[in-house]
Design a protein around this motif. Sequence first.
Motif, PDB file in Angstrom:
ATOM      1  N   UNK A 271     -72.657  29.843 -23.878  1.00 44.45           N
ATOM      2  CA  UNK A 271     -73.336  29.636 -25.245  1.00 44.45           C
ATOM      3  C   UNK A 271     -73.278  30.731 -25.945  1.00 44.45           C
ATOM      4  N   UNK A 272     -73.015  31.745 -25.548  1.00 49.14           N
ATOM      5  CA  UNK A 272     -71.417  33.170 -26.920  1.00 49.14           C
ATOM      6  C   UNK A 272     -71.066  32.193 -27.494  1.00 49.14           C
ATOM      7  N   UNK A 273     -70.702  31.329 -26.721  1.00 47.66           N
ATOM      8  CA  UNK A 273     -69.171  30.013 -27.722  1.00 47.66           C
ATOM      9  C   UNK A 273     -69.991  29.814 -28.827  1.00 47.66           C
ATOM     10  N   UNK A 274     -71.323  28.828 -28.408  1.00 49.38           N
ATOM     11  CA  UNK A 274     -72.192  27.503 -29.383  1.00 49.38           C
ATOM     12  C   UNK A 274     -72.461  28.608 -30.505  1.00 49.38           C
ATOM     13  N   UNK A 275     -72.510  29.820 -30.258  1.00 48.25           N
ATOM     14  CA  UNK A 275     -73.020  30.387 -31.450  1.00 48.25           C
ATOM     15  C   UNK A 275     -72.050  30.826 -31.878  1.00 48.25           C
ATOM     16  N   UNK A 276     -71.416  31.221 -31.436  1.00 43.48           N
ATOM     17  CA  UNK A 276     -69.764  31.968 -31.887  1.00 43.48           C
ATOM     18  C   UNK A 276     -69.434  30.874 -33.128  1.00 43.48           C
ATOM     19  N   UNK A 277     -69.905  29.855 -33.013  1.00 43.67           N
ATOM     20  CA  UNK A 277     -68.793  28.318 -33.888  1.00 43.67           C
ATOM     21  C   UNK A 277     -69.352  27.847 -34.991  1.00 43.67           C
ATOM     22  N   UNK A 278     -70.218  28.676 -35.012  1.00 42.39           N
ATOM     23  CA  UNK A 278     -71.483  28.180 -36.209  1.00 42.39           C
ATOM     24  C   UNK A 278     -72.696  27.636 -36.278  1.00 42.39           C
ATOM     25  N   UNK A 279     -72.568  26.967 -34.546  1.00 41.96           N
ATOM     26  CA  UNK A 279     -73.936  25.757 -34.517  1.00 41.96           C
ATOM     27  C   UNK A 279     -75.046  26.818 -34.920  1.00 41.96           C
ATOM     28  N   UNK A 280     -75.894  27.204 -34.860  1.00 42.51           N
ATOM     29  CA  UNK A 280     -77.588  27.538 -34.876  1.00 42.51           C
ATOM     30  C   UNK A 280     -78.496  27.575 -34.633  1.00 42.51           C
ATOM     31  N   UNK A 281     -78.518  26.224 -33.742  1.00 40.16           N
ATOM     32  CA  UNK A 281     -79.357  25.059 -33.132  1.00 40.16           C
ATOM     33  C   UNK A 281     -78.772  24.805 -32.700  1.00 40.16           C
ATOM     34  N   UNK A 282     -79.215  23.860 -31.151  1.00 39.49           N
ATOM     35  CA  UNK A 282     -79.548  22.557 -30.870  1.00 39.49           C
ATOM     36  C   UNK A 282     -80.117  22.116 -29.472  1.00 39.49           C
ATOM     37  N   UNK A 283     -79.905  21.050 -29.469  1.00 41.31           N
ATOM     38  CA  UNK A 283     -81.214  20.282 -28.302  1.00 41.31           C
ATOM     39  C   UNK A 283     -80.652  19.534 -27.971  1.00 41.31           C
ATOM     40  N   UNK A 284     -81.171  18.639 -25.977  1.00 39.26           N
ATOM     41  CA  UNK A 284     -80.255  17.703 -25.754  1.00 39.26           C
ATOM     42  C   UNK A 284     -81.259  16.649 -25.406  1.00 39.26           C
ATOM     43  N   UNK A 285     -81.220  15.910 -26.163  1.00 38.81           N
ATOM     44  CA  UNK A 285     -82.743  14.942 -25.006  1.00 38.81           C
ATOM     45  C   UNK A 285     -81.753  13.777 -24.833  1.00 38.81           C
ATOM     46  N   UNK A 286     -82.386  13.462 -23.375  1.00 41.07           N
ATOM     47  CA  UNK A 286     -81.823  12.134 -22.432  1.00 41.07           C
ATOM     48  C   UNK A 286     -83.562  10.659 -22.161  1.00 41.07           C
ATOM     49  N   UNK A 287     -82.341   9.630 -22.492  1.00 41.58           N
ATOM     50  CA  UNK A 287     -83.563   8.954 -22.000  1.00 41.58           C
ATOM     51  C   UNK A 287     -82.456   7.915 -21.268  1.00 41.58           C
ATOM     52  N   UNK A 288     -83.178   7.330 -20.380  1.00 42.52           N
ATOM     53  CA  UNK A 288     -82.189   6.899 -19.434  1.00 42.52           C
ATOM     54  C   UNK A 288     -81.237   7.775 -18.347  1.00 42.52           C
TER      55      UNK A 288
END
Length: 114
Positions: free
Chosen positions: A34-51
């Motif tokens: 999660x720290x790597x994600x934030x350090x890369x410039x990503x400020x928010x992330x959501x994952x959704x699933x169907x099937x």
Amino acid sequence: MKKFCLALDLKDDPELIHEYERYHQSENAWPEVTQSILSSGITGMEIYRTGNRLFMIMETKDDFDFSLKEEMDRNNAKVMEWEALMSQFQLPLSWSAENEKWVPMNRIFTLVPA
């Protein structure tokens, strides 16, 4: 701010899907990832699933660069460990490029209220 939407499939196995979701519960998040994600410039992330289809929404800083994120990931042993672990659950889309997991989606409709 930029917004990106990406897609990926999971192997169509209910037990694997359940385990994949368990890894993605907030209490099971790997702090290094999660720290790597934030350090890369990503400020928010959501994952959704169907099937077995996953849909990711990423919000990023204006200067976010996928190539830089990929380079950062390759140089982070914990992120590479996470990616290897997740690969056992993931199934690339049939039209994805070689070694591409998450495929960018094209926006085809926007509704802007008057």
